[in-house]
Design an enzyme around this catalytic site. Structure first.
Site, short mmCIF file in Angstrom:
data_model
loop_
_atom_site.label_atom_id
_atom_site.label_comp_id
_atom_site.label_asym_id
_atom_site.label_seq_id
_atom_site.Cartn_x
_atom_site.Cartn_y
_atom_site.Cartn_z
N TYR A 194 0.92 -1.14 0.05
CA TYR A 194 -0.08 -0.08 -0.04
C TYR A 194 0.87 1.28 -0.02
O TYR A 194 1.00 1.92 1.01
CB TYR A 194 -1.06 0.06 1.28
CG TYR A 194 -1.59 -1.27 1.28
CD1 TYR A 194 -2.72 -1.41 0.45
CD2 TYR A 194 -1.62 -2.10 2.35
CE1 TYR A 194 -3.49 -2.74 0.43
CE2 TYR A 194 -2.30 -3.24 2.42
CZ TYR A 194 -3.52 -3.49 1.53
OH TYR A 194 -4.35 -4.39 1.56
N TRP A 242 -4.54 6.16 1.79
CA TRP A 242 -5.77 5.54 1.91
C TRP A 242 -6.66 6.55 2.78
O TRP A 242 -6.25 6.75 3.95
CB TRP A 242 -5.97 4.15 2.19
CG TRP A 242 -5.90 3.15 0.95
CD1 TRP A 242 -6.94 2.65 0.51
CD2 TRP A 242 -4.79 2.75 0.39
NE1 TRP A 242 -6.63 1.95 -0.55
CE2 TRP A 242 -5.15 1.83 -0.66
CE3 TRP A 242 -3.38 3.15 0.26
CZ2 TRP A 242 -4.30 1.39 -1.89
CZ3 TRP A 242 -2.59 2.58 -0.83
CH2 TRP A 242 -3.11 1.59 -1.51
N SER A 243 -8.12 6.41 2.60
CA SER A 243 -8.92 7.48 3.08
C SER A 243 -9.13 7.14 4.65
O SER A 243 -8.71 7.75 5.44
CB SER A 243 -10.19 7.71 2.38
OG SER A 243 -11.00 8.35 3.02
N TRP A 244 -9.72 5.95 4.69
CA TRP A 244 -9.89 5.44 6.19
C TRP A 244 -8.91 5.18 7.02
O TRP A 244 -8.81 5.27 8.43
CB TRP A 244 -11.22 4.63 6.22
CG TRP A 244 -11.15 3.31 6.17
CD1 TRP A 244 -10.29 2.66 5.21
CD2 TRP A 244 -12.19 2.15 6.63
NE1 TRP A 244 -10.64 1.34 5.10
CE2 TRP A 244 -11.49 1.02 6.23
CE3 TRP A 244 -13.05 2.24 7.84
CZ2 TRP A 244 -12.10 -0.26 6.48
CZ3 TRP A 244 -13.57 1.01 8.09
CH2 TRP A 244 -13.18 -0.10 7.73
N TYR A 301 1.40 0.15 -9.57
CA TYR A 301 0.38 0.02 -8.81
C TYR A 301 -1.10 -0.30 -9.61
O TYR A 301 -1.31 0.43 -10.52
CB TYR A 301 0.16 0.94 -7.66
CG TYR A 301 -1.09 0.68 -6.68
CD1 TYR A 301 -0.74 0.04 -5.66
CD2 TYR A 301 -2.33 1.07 -7.03
CE1 TYR A 301 -1.84 -0.68 -4.75
CE2 TYR A 301 -3.39 0.67 -6.11
CZ TYR A 301 -3.10 -0.10 -5.15
OH TYR A 301 -3.83 -0.51 -4.29
N GLN A 349 -14.24 5.77 0.92
CA GLN A 349 -14.15 4.81 1.79
C GLN A 349 -15.11 5.20 3.15
O GLN A 349 -15.39 6.23 3.19
CB GLN A 349 -12.86 4.70 2.30
CG GLN A 349 -12.06 3.66 1.32
CD GLN A 349 -10.58 3.21 2.20
OE1 GLN A 349 -10.15 3.96 2.58
NE2 GLN A 349 -10.22 1.78 2.09
N ASP A 351 -12.82 -4.94 1.25
CA ASP A 351 -13.29 -5.58 -0.30
C ASP A 351 -13.71 -6.70 -0.70
O ASP A 351 -14.43 -6.89 -1.46
CB ASP A 351 -11.46 -5.28 -0.86
CG ASP A 351 -10.92 -4.02 -0.45
OD1 ASP A 351 -11.40 -3.24 0.48
OD2 ASP A 351 -9.89 -3.58 -0.92
N ARG A 366 -5.26 -13.29 -0.96
CA ARG A 366 -6.02 -12.17 -1.47
C ARG A 366 -7.24 -12.52 -2.24
O ARG A 366 -7.69 -13.82 -2.53
CB ARG A 366 -5.08 -11.61 -2.41
CG ARG A 366 -3.73 -11.29 -1.92
CD ARG A 366 -3.93 -9.89 -1.17
NE ARG A 366 -4.53 -8.81 -1.96
CZ ARG A 366 -4.58 -7.54 -1.54
NH1 ARG A 366 -4.75 -7.48 -0.09
NH2 ARG A 366 -5.14 -6.70 -1.97
N TYR A 372 -8.42 -12.73 3.12
CA TYR A 372 -8.70 -11.37 3.23
C TYR A 372 -10.24 -11.26 3.42
O TYR A 372 -11.19 -11.66 2.66
CB TYR A 372 -8.27 -10.72 1.89
CG TYR A 372 -8.15 -9.44 1.44
CD1 TYR A 372 -7.32 -8.73 2.47
CD2 TYR A 372 -8.68 -8.85 0.36
CE1 TYR A 372 -7.05 -7.47 2.03
CE2 TYR A 372 -8.76 -7.45 0.17
CZ TYR A 372 -7.74 -6.64 0.92
OH TYR A 372 -7.44 -5.56 0.63
N GLU A 404 -1.60 -6.99 8.98
CA GLU A 404 -2.81 -6.43 8.40
C GLU A 404 -4.04 -7.18 9.16
O GLU A 404 -4.92 -6.49 9.40
CB GLU A 404 -2.77 -6.55 6.90
CG GLU A 404 -3.96 -5.72 6.25
CD GLU A 404 -3.68 -5.79 4.95
OE1 GLU A 404 -2.93 -6.58 4.31
OE2 GLU A 404 -4.58 -5.09 4.03
C1 GLC Z 1 -7.35 -3.02 1.80
C2 GLC Z 1 -8.43 -2.91 2.75
C3 GLC Z 1 -9.04 -1.50 2.91
C4 GLC Z 1 -7.69 -0.49 3.20
C5 GLC Z 1 -6.63 -0.72 2.40
C6 GLC Z 1 -5.27 -0.21 2.61
O1 GLC Z 1 -7.82 -2.83 0.42
O2 GLC Z 1 -9.71 -3.63 2.39
O3 GLC Z 1 -9.86 -1.30 3.98
O4 GLC Z 1 -8.03 0.72 3.20
O5 GLC Z 1 -6.39 -2.08 2.10
O6 GLC Z 1 -4.79 -0.33 3.86
#
Ligand code: GLC
Length: 446
Positions: A32, A36-38, A84, A110, A172, A207, A363, A407
């Protein structure tokens, strides 16, 4: 704090240091590489205890990429990571007149946990003058974001926002989406060509499958084809879901915004009213009397989704159920497949262990996620289930201590999976260690 806990706290801070880019924190080092938003909202909750500067930057960097219609994007791309999928070239977000010009972003959202994060960052800040400035900057973005959700994602004015892609749920690969994705028969020429990179970084076993990815990609292309015009997307999109987690967080976020408003001379009433409306809608439309919890609603098919996941219990975090409903939910968490009173398991698996297709390692199909446990522990605390919330904070501590800041975790063995050095696992562990239970915000009952 005991020595072992102090050491764990220092390790968690090191994970966040490692992923800090100078403006925001990556969720994980390789899998990642963007913002990322949340994730950023949850990460800022960790920083709120010890680094006001980073906590504020984290959120402001995200707000800087907000679209002109209020959409707060799921990903803000880091231009230096080209390899990516799906990258900016697949999203074509800039074809929307609403997309920002200063950042490349994805074109989905998100879960809206940002106002809750801003509230914690604001309330815990030592430098009160700066905290006020921060709130003055953040507040209009939050209002704009919530306005977007109510205006664009709730066309029938029900008090419930829809999501239009599994990625918008934050979960996801959850079994919640299986029936909808199965319904989506795609001819070969309807599947966009793409190349995944996630499976080169972590085990393919953990995944989503390629069949799911084909459908994820198909939906993205549908949005791009419509230039991100929400009314046009809504007409055609086969995936439209009123999700329990998303709406519970929205409800809680509106209540938190109502608490913040008077701090800067704004009117709390509209936010309190929206929180109440969403709480009522969750309670009336999404409650499942048979099993005693809440269910997602498939708007395209016009029926509830009878799949039981840990996220279905998130109305506890928003104070939605009354005491009796909360008791039934706790009963399900204890005696259904969520292991809250089962000593052989580390609760709470993301999916009912008796559910069809449960997997302890794949996942969102069974592993324990620290963020879901954190929402549940705060929710259980709010309703007075102290033993249960204590069990969840112990679980979070033990998982991170024994396995590392992964994670997600196998509920039976505790082994970590997915990304290593995962930021929100570290940040929420910081919160669990440092927040005295009574310090957690409890907005007025919506
Ligand atoms: C995955 C998770 C998502 C999270 C992202 C980055 O896609 O499902 O919730 O924001 O990873 O950590």
């Amino acid at each position: 704090m005991r020595r072992r806990e102090r050491a764990l706290l220092e390790q968690a801070k090191l994970v966040l240091d490692f992923n800090w880019t100078g403006g925001y924190t990556k969720p994980g080092p390789r899998l990642y590489p963007h913002q990322w938003s949340w994730d950023s909202a949850l990460i800022s909750i960790g920083y709120s205890h010890y680094d006001q500067d980073r906590a504020e930057s984290e959120l402001l960097h995200l707000f800087d990429a907000q679209w002109r219609n209020g959409l707060l994007p799921q990903i803000v791309f880091n231009p230096s990571f080209g390899d990516y999928f799906p990258g900016p070239g697949f999203w074509h977000a800039q074809e929307s007149p609403d997309a920002p010009r200063n950042h490349r972003t994805s074109g989905v959202v998100q879960p809206p946990v940002h106002a809750t994060a801003v509230r914690l960052v604001y309330e815990r800040a030592r430098d009160r003058g700066r905290a006020r400035e921060f709130l003055e900057r953040a507040y209009p973005h939050l209002v704009f974001w919530h306005d977007y959700l109510h205006r664009e994602r709730d066309p029938r004015d029900e008090g419930l926002a829809y999501i239009r892609h599994p990625w918008e749920s934050g979960m996801d690969n959850s079994p919640l989406w299986d029936a909808i994705l199965q319904r989506l028969h795609l001819r070969e020429d309807e599947i966009p060509s793409y190349r995944r990179v996630d499976v080169h970084t972590v085990s393919e076993q953990d995944r989503p499958t390629s069949a799911a990815y084909d459908r994820f990609a198909y939906l993205v292309r549908l949005f791009a084809t419509h230039g991100y015009d929400e009314a046009a997307i809504r007409e055609e999109c086969p995936f439209l879901v009123q999700d329990v987690l998303f709406n519970s967080l929205l409800c809680r976020a509106e209540a938190d915004l109502a608490e913040l408003a008077p701090e800067i001379g704004e009117d709390p009433a509209p936010h309190r009213e929206r929180a109440r409306r969403t709480a009522r809608a969750i309670d009336e439309k999404l409650w499942d009397e048979e099993h005693g919890t809440y269910l997602d609603y498939d708007l395209a098919a016009g029926r509830p989704i009878h799949v039981y996941c840990a996220s279905n219990f998130l109305p506890l975090f928003a104070g939605v159920p009354d005491e009796e409903r909360a008791r039934r939910m706790v009963d399900f968490l204890e005696h259904g497949g969520f292991g809250l009173s089962d000593r052989r398991m580390r609760p709470v698996p993301s999916y009912d262990v008796h559910g069809f297709g449960f997997s302890p390692t794949r996942y969102w199909r069974g592993p324990v996620w620290i963020n879901i446990d954190w929402f549940l522990l705060r929710g259980l605390e709010r309703y007075g289930y102290r033993e249960h919330s204590a069990r969840l904070s112990t679980t979070i501590r033990e998982l991170c201590e024994r396995s590392g800041f992964y994670e997600y975790f196998d509920p039976f063995t505790g082994q970590g999976h997915g990304s290593v050095l995962f930021s929100w696992s570290a940040a929420l562990l910081v919160d669990v260690l440092l927040a005295a239970a009574d310090e957690a915000p409890s907005p007025r009952q919506p």
